[in-house]
Design a protein around this motif. Structure first.
Motif, PDB file in Angstrom:
ATOM      1  N   LEU A 119       0.831  -1.202   0.000  1.00  0.00           N
ATOM      2  CA  LEU A 119       0.000   0.000   0.000  1.00  0.00           C
ATOM      3  C   LEU A 119       0.872   1.261   0.000  1.00  0.00           C
ATOM      4  CD1 LEU A 119      -2.716   1.459   0.245  1.00  0.00           C
ATOM      5  CD2 LEU A 119      -2.569   1.147   2.733  1.00  0.00           C
ATOM      6  N   GLY A 120       1.927   1.250   0.823  1.00  0.00           N
ATOM      7  CA  GLY A 120       2.817   2.407   0.876  1.00  0.00           C
ATOM      8  C   GLY A 120       3.510   2.670  -0.447  1.00  0.00           C
ATOM      9  N   GLY A 121       3.960   1.599  -1.112  1.00  0.00           N
ATOM     10  CA  GLY A 121       4.603   1.763  -2.408  1.00  0.00           C
ATOM     11  C   GLY A 121       3.654   2.313  -3.463  1.00  0.00           C
ATOM     12  N   ILE A 122       2.378   1.948  -3.363  1.00  0.00           N
ATOM     13  CA  ILE A 122       1.390   2.401  -4.346  1.00  0.00           C
ATOM     14  C   ILE A 122       1.068   3.880  -4.181  1.00  0.00           C
ATOM     15  CG2 ILE A 122      -1.032   2.183  -5.027  1.00  0.00           C
ATOM     16  CD1 ILE A 122      -0.795  -0.815  -4.476  1.00  0.00           C
ATOM     17  N   ILE A 123       0.860   4.328  -2.954  1.00  0.00           N
ATOM     18  CA  ILE A 123       0.377   5.699  -2.735  1.00  0.00           C
ATOM     19  C   ILE A 123       1.491   6.693  -2.429  1.00  0.00           C
ATOM     20  CG2 ILE A 123      -1.846   4.861  -1.907  1.00  0.00           C
ATOM     21  CD1 ILE A 123      -0.947   5.458   0.934  1.00  0.00           C
ATOM     22  N   SER A 124       2.749   6.256  -2.433  1.00  0.00           N
ATOM     23  CA  SER A 124       3.837   7.174  -2.077  1.00  0.00           C
ATOM     24  C   SER A 124       4.223   8.157  -3.179  1.00  0.00           C
ATOM     25  CB  SER A 124       5.080   6.376  -1.648  1.00  0.00           C
ATOM     26  OG  SER A 124       5.484   5.497  -2.675  1.00  0.00           O
ATOM     27  N   PRO A 125       4.125   7.834  -4.491  1.00  0.00           N
ATOM     28  CA  PRO A 125       4.628   8.780  -5.494  1.00  0.00           C
ATOM     29  C   PRO A 125       3.601   9.820  -5.926  1.00  0.00           C
ATOM     30  CG  PRO A 125       4.013   6.754  -6.592  1.00  0.00           C
ATOM     31  CD  PRO A 125       3.747   6.547  -5.119  1.00  0.00           C
ATOM     32  N   PRO A 126       3.890  11.116  -5.772  1.00  0.00           N
ATOM     33  CA  PRO A 126       3.017  12.155  -6.332  1.00  0.00           C
ATOM     34  C   PRO A 126       3.050  12.127  -7.857  1.00  0.00           C
ATOM     35  CG  PRO A 126       4.431  13.051  -4.620  1.00  0.00           C
ATOM     36  CD  PRO A 126       4.951  11.683  -4.945  1.00  0.00           C
ATOM     37  N   ASP A 127       2.066  12.747  -8.459  1.00  0.00           N
ATOM     38  CA  ASP A 127       1.910  12.731  -9.911  1.00  0.00           C
ATOM     39  C   ASP A 127       2.269  14.098 -10.481  1.00  0.00           C
ATOM     40  OD1 ASP A 127       0.792  11.296 -12.350  1.00  0.00           O
ATOM     41  OD2 ASP A 127      -0.389  13.133 -12.356  1.00  0.00           O
ATOM     42  N   ALA A 128       3.240  14.129 -11.412  1.00  0.00           N
ATOM     43  CA  ALA A 128       3.682  15.404 -11.983  1.00  0.00           C
ATOM     44  C   ALA A 128       2.611  16.031 -12.859  1.00  0.00           C
ATOM     45  CB  ALA A 128       4.954  15.195 -12.799  1.00  0.00           C
ATOM     46  N   SER A 361      -0.162   5.734  -9.275  1.00  0.00           N
ATOM     47  CA  SER A 361      -0.766   5.053  -8.125  1.00  0.00           C
ATOM     48  C   SER A 361      -1.969   4.219  -8.561  1.00  0.00           C
ATOM     49  CB  SER A 361      -1.192   6.085  -7.071  1.00  0.00           C
ATOM     50  OG  SER A 361      -0.074   6.732  -6.520  1.00  0.00           O
ATOM     51  N   LEU A 362      -2.799   4.770  -9.430  1.00  0.00           N
ATOM     52  CA  LEU A 362      -3.956   4.021  -9.918  1.00  0.00           C
ATOM     53  C   LEU A 362      -3.530   2.786 -10.694  1.00  0.00           C
ATOM     54  CD1 LEU A 362      -6.443   6.777 -11.117  1.00  0.00           C
ATOM     55  CD2 LEU A 362      -6.743   5.194  -9.235  1.00  0.00           C
ATOM     56  N   ALA A 363      -2.578   2.973 -11.598  1.00  0.00           N
ATOM     57  CA  ALA A 363      -2.116   1.849 -12.405  1.00  0.00           C
ATOM     58  C   ALA A 363      -1.497   0.761 -11.538  1.00  0.00           C
ATOM     59  CB  ALA A 363      -1.106   2.342 -13.450  1.00  0.00           C
ATOM     60  N   SER A 364      -0.737   1.171 -10.521  1.00  0.00           N
ATOM     61  CA  SER A 364      -0.124   0.188  -9.625  1.00  0.00           C
ATOM     62  C   SER A 364      -1.186  -0.597  -8.862  1.00  0.00           C
ATOM     63  CB  SER A 364       0.807   0.898  -8.633  1.00  0.00           C
ATOM     64  OG  SER A 364       1.820   1.604  -9.305  1.00  0.00           O
ATOM     65  N   ALA A 365      -2.192   0.114  -8.340  1.00  0.00           N
ATOM     66  CA  ALA A 365      -3.251  -0.561  -7.576  1.00  0.00           C
ATOM     67  C   ALA A 365      -4.005  -1.563  -8.454  1.00  0.00           C
ATOM     68  CB  ALA A 365      -4.219   0.467  -6.996  1.00  0.00           C
ATOM     69  N   LEU A 366      -4.318  -1.141  -9.672  1.00  0.00           N
ATOM     70  CA  LEU A 366      -5.050  -2.038 -10.575  1.00  0.00           C
ATOM     71  C   LEU A 366      -4.198  -3.219 -11.033  1.00  0.00           C
ATOM     72  CD1 LEU A 366      -6.943   0.543 -12.811  1.00  0.00           C
ATOM     73  CD2 LEU A 366      -7.922  -0.948 -11.068  1.00  0.00           C
TER      74      LEU A 366
END
Length: 534
Positions: A119-128, A361-366
Motif C-alpha cells: 500500500l505504501g509503495g502504491i500511494i507514495s509517489p506524487p503525480d507530476a 498510483s492508480l495503475a499500480s493498484a489495478l
C-alpha cells in the motif's frame, strides 16, 4: 460484445473531452474533473461493469506515461536541483512506504507488514501531471516546478520497485533484505542498461536511416513499449529502462528531429498521454462498484475512515519531509549554503502541498494480481485499491483546489536570481539576427546587390536588430514595445486568416492542383504556430 466494448470506450473518450472542456471553462485542473467524472460514471445504474487484466495495466499505461515524463524533463534543472529531487524522489518514497506500512498494520486488523509496504509503495509517489496542471498559470518559482517534475521522474521508479518486492513477498511468503538489495541493484542497473541500449539503437535508426516524419513519430510511440517489455522479459526494471531510454532520446532529439517531426510528434504525444491519463481515472470509477462489493469484513464507514486517516498521514509526512530536506542540508553544509539561495518558508510548503497522487498510483493498484501462487484470492486487494482511490480523490480534489489559493495567499515569489524569459528571448534573437546579417554580408554580398528580394532578407534582420537593441537598452520603452508586439501578432494573424479564406475560395474554383493547396496550408500552419509561440 466487441461492438459494445468499443462503443463504451469511445463514449468514455468523449466524456473525457467534455470534462476537459468544462475544466478549462471553470479554470480548474482537468485531473480533478476526470477523477470525479470517473466516480460519477461508475455510479450510474445499469452501466456495464468494465474490468481489465491487472498485468495489462502496467503494459498499456505506464510505458508511454513514463516515457513522456522523461522526454519532457529539463536536463539542466534536473541536474541543478538533483539533491532535492533525489531526497524527495528516493528518500520520501521509502520513508512514506515504511511509515504507511507500519501505520496500516496498527490501524487495520489482520493487515500484514508486506501488505502495508504494498500500500505504501502504491500511494507514495506524487503525480507530476496533476501538480503541473494545477500549477499552470500560477506564479510558482522555477525551483518548485523543477523539483516537482524531477521528483516524479525518480519516485515512479522507486515506488514501483517497492511495489514489485512487496508483491513478491506476499505471493511467495518470503522476503530477505540482503537478497532484496542485491536484486534491486541488479534490476536497476540492467534496466538502465537496456533502456540506454535500445535508446542508442533507435537514435541511430532514426538519424541515419529514417527520413520521414510519418515513420519517426510511430517509432517514438513504439520505443517505450520496446524498452519496457525487453527489460521485463529478463526480470529487470522496465520502469528504469523507459526512463533512462526516454531521457537519452530527449537529450539527443535535436540531432534527429526536424521541425515537421517535432510538431507532429509533440501533438501526437499530447493526445496519447491525455487519453491514457483520463482513461485510467475513469476506469477506476467504473470498477469502483465491483471493488466496494468485494471488500468483506469491513463496514463502509470503517474503510472510508481507514482511507481518510492514511490520506492525512501521507500529506503530513510529505510536508514534514520537504521542510527537513530543504533546511537540514543547509544547516550541515556550508557548500550548500553558498551554492543555493535560501528557499524561504513559503516555497517548501507549496512543494509539500503539491503532492497529489495520480495515474501511477492508480495503475499500480489495478496491477495487483487477482490471486497468489496457491490460487487463492490476493489478500485485501479490493481494500488496497479502494484506499488508493480515496487517497487520490482527497489529494487531487482537496489539495488540488486549495493549492492555487495557498499560492495566492502566501504570495510566493521567485527565490533564485534569474533573467525574465522575455529578456532572454530578446537577447538570443538579437545575437542570431546579427549572425545572420554577418553571414549574408560574407556569402551573398553580390547577390544582394543584384536581387532585391535577397537584399530584403538583410533589411528584415536589420529591422529586427534595431527593435531588439532598443528594447534591451531602454527598459522604459518595454511596455510600448510589448504592445507593438501584440499588435504585430494580431495583424499577422488577421492576414493569415485572410490568406486561408482566399485559399479556400481558390480551392473551390478548382483552378489549381489540390497538392499545391495542401502545401500552402501547411506553410500557413507553421507560420501561425511560430506566431503563437513567439
Amino acid at each position: 460484445m466487441i461492438h459494445q466494448s468499443l462503443l463504451l470506450i469511445l463514449s468514455l473518450f468523449f466524456a473525457m473531452a467534455l470534462l476537459y472542456l468544462l475544466s478549462q471553462r471553470l479554470k480548474i485542473s482537468y485531473p480533478i474533473f476526470l477523477v470525479i467524472g470517473g466516480l460519477a460514471i461508475g455510479l450510474v445504474p445499469g452501466l456495464p461493469r468494465v474490468s481489465i487484466t491487472p498485468d495489462l495495466v502496467f503494459l498499456i499505461f505506464l510505458p508511454p506515461l513514463l516515457f513522456d515524463a522523461a522526454w519532457s524533463s529539463n536536463w539542466d534543472q534536473l541536474w541543478k536541483w538533483r539533491r532535492s529531487i533525489l531526497t524527495l524522489g528516493i528518500g520520501l518514497v521509502l520513508v512514506t512506504s515504511a511509515i504507511v506500512a507500519h501505520y496500516a498494520v496498527l490501524l487495520i486488523p489482520g493487515f500484514t507488514l508486506a501488505l502495508g509496504y504494498l500500500l505504501g509503495g502504491i500511494i507514495s509517489p506524487p503525480d507530476a501531471v496533476a501538480a503541473t496542471s494545477v500549477l499552470k498559470g500560477s506564479s510558482v518559482p522555477k525551483r518548485g516546478l523543477a523539483i516537482l517534475e524531477g521528483e516524479s521522474l525518480v519516485n515512479d521508479a522507486v515506488s514501483l520497485t517497492v511495489f514489485r518486492f512487496a508483491i513478491a513477498a506476499i505471493i511467495t511468503g518470503k522476503f530477505v533484505v540482503q537478497d532484496a538489495l542485491i536484486q534491486f541493484f541488479e534490476l536497476a542497473v540492467m534496466g538502465i542498461f537496456v533502456g540506454l541500449l535500445i535508446g542508442h539503437f533507435l537514435y541511430l535508426v532514426i538519424r541515419y536511416w529514417v527520413k520521414s516524419s510519418s515513420i519517426t513519430t510511430p517509432i517514438t510511440l513504439i520505443a517505450p513499449y520496446l524498452m519496457y517489455m525487453t527489460a521485463e522479459e529478463f526480470n529487470w526494471s522496465g520502469v528504469l529502462a523507459v526512463v533512462s531510454g526516454g531521457l537519452f532520446l530527449s537529450f539527443r532529439s535535436s540531432d534527429y528531429l526536424n521541425y515537421e517531426t517535432r510538431l507532429q510528434t509533440k501533438e501526437v504525444w499530447q493526445t496519447i498521454t491525455f487519453l491514457l491519463n483520463g482513461f485510467v481515472f475513469i476506469l477506476i470509477g467504473l470498477e469502483l462498484p465491483t471493488i466496494v462489493s468485494g471488500i468483506n469484513g469491513y463496514t463502509p464507514s470503517l474503510v472510508v475512515t481507514y482511507a481518510l486517516l492514511i490520506s492525512a498521514l501521507i500529506i503530513v509526512i510529505r510536508i514534514v519531509m520537504v521542510y527537513l530536506g530543504a533546511f537540514i542540508p543547509r544547516l550541515l553544509s556550508k557548500k550548500i549554503r553558498a551554492e543555493e539561495t535560501h528557499p524561504g518558508y513559503k516555497l517548501p510548503f507549496i512543494v509539500g502541498w503539491a503532492g497529489m497522487r495520480g495515474v501511477v498510483s492508480l495503475a499500480s493498484a489495478l496491477a495487483i494480481p487477482l490471486t497468489v501462487h496457491s490460487g487463492e484470492n490476493f489478500p485485501e486487494r479490493n481494500l488496497i485499491i479502494f484506499i488508493t482511490f480515496v487517497v487520490i480523490l482527497v489529494t487531487l480534489v482537496f489539495q488540488g483546489l486549495t493549492l492555487p489559493l495557498f499560492i495566492k495567499w502566501l504570495k510566493v515569489e521567485e527565490v533564485d536570481p534569474s533573467v525574465p524569459p522575455d529578456e532572454q528571448i530578446a537577447a538570443i534573437r538579437l545575437l542570431l539576427s546579427k549572425q545572420s546579417i554577418e553571414y549574408l554580408d560574407t556569402h551573398y554580398a553580390e547577390e544582394m546587390m543584384k536581387y532585391s528580394n535577397i537584399a530584403g532578407i538583410r533589411e528584415q534582420y536589420l529591422l529586427t536588430v534595431t527593435v531588439l537593441e532598443n528594447s534591451i537598452q531602454d527598459k522604459t520603452k518595454a511596455p510600448a514595445i510589448k504592445n507593438a508586439r501584440k499588435l504585430y501578432k494580431k495583424i499577422m494573424l488577421e492576414i493569415l486568416n485572410l490568406r486561408r479564406q482566399s485559399l479556400r475560395t481558390m480551392r473551390a474554383e478548382k483552378k489549381y492542383d489540390d497538392e499545391v493547396f495542401k502545401f500552402l496550408e501547411s506553410n500557413l500552419d507553421l507560420e501561425e504556430a511560430r506566431l503563437y509561440r513567439s
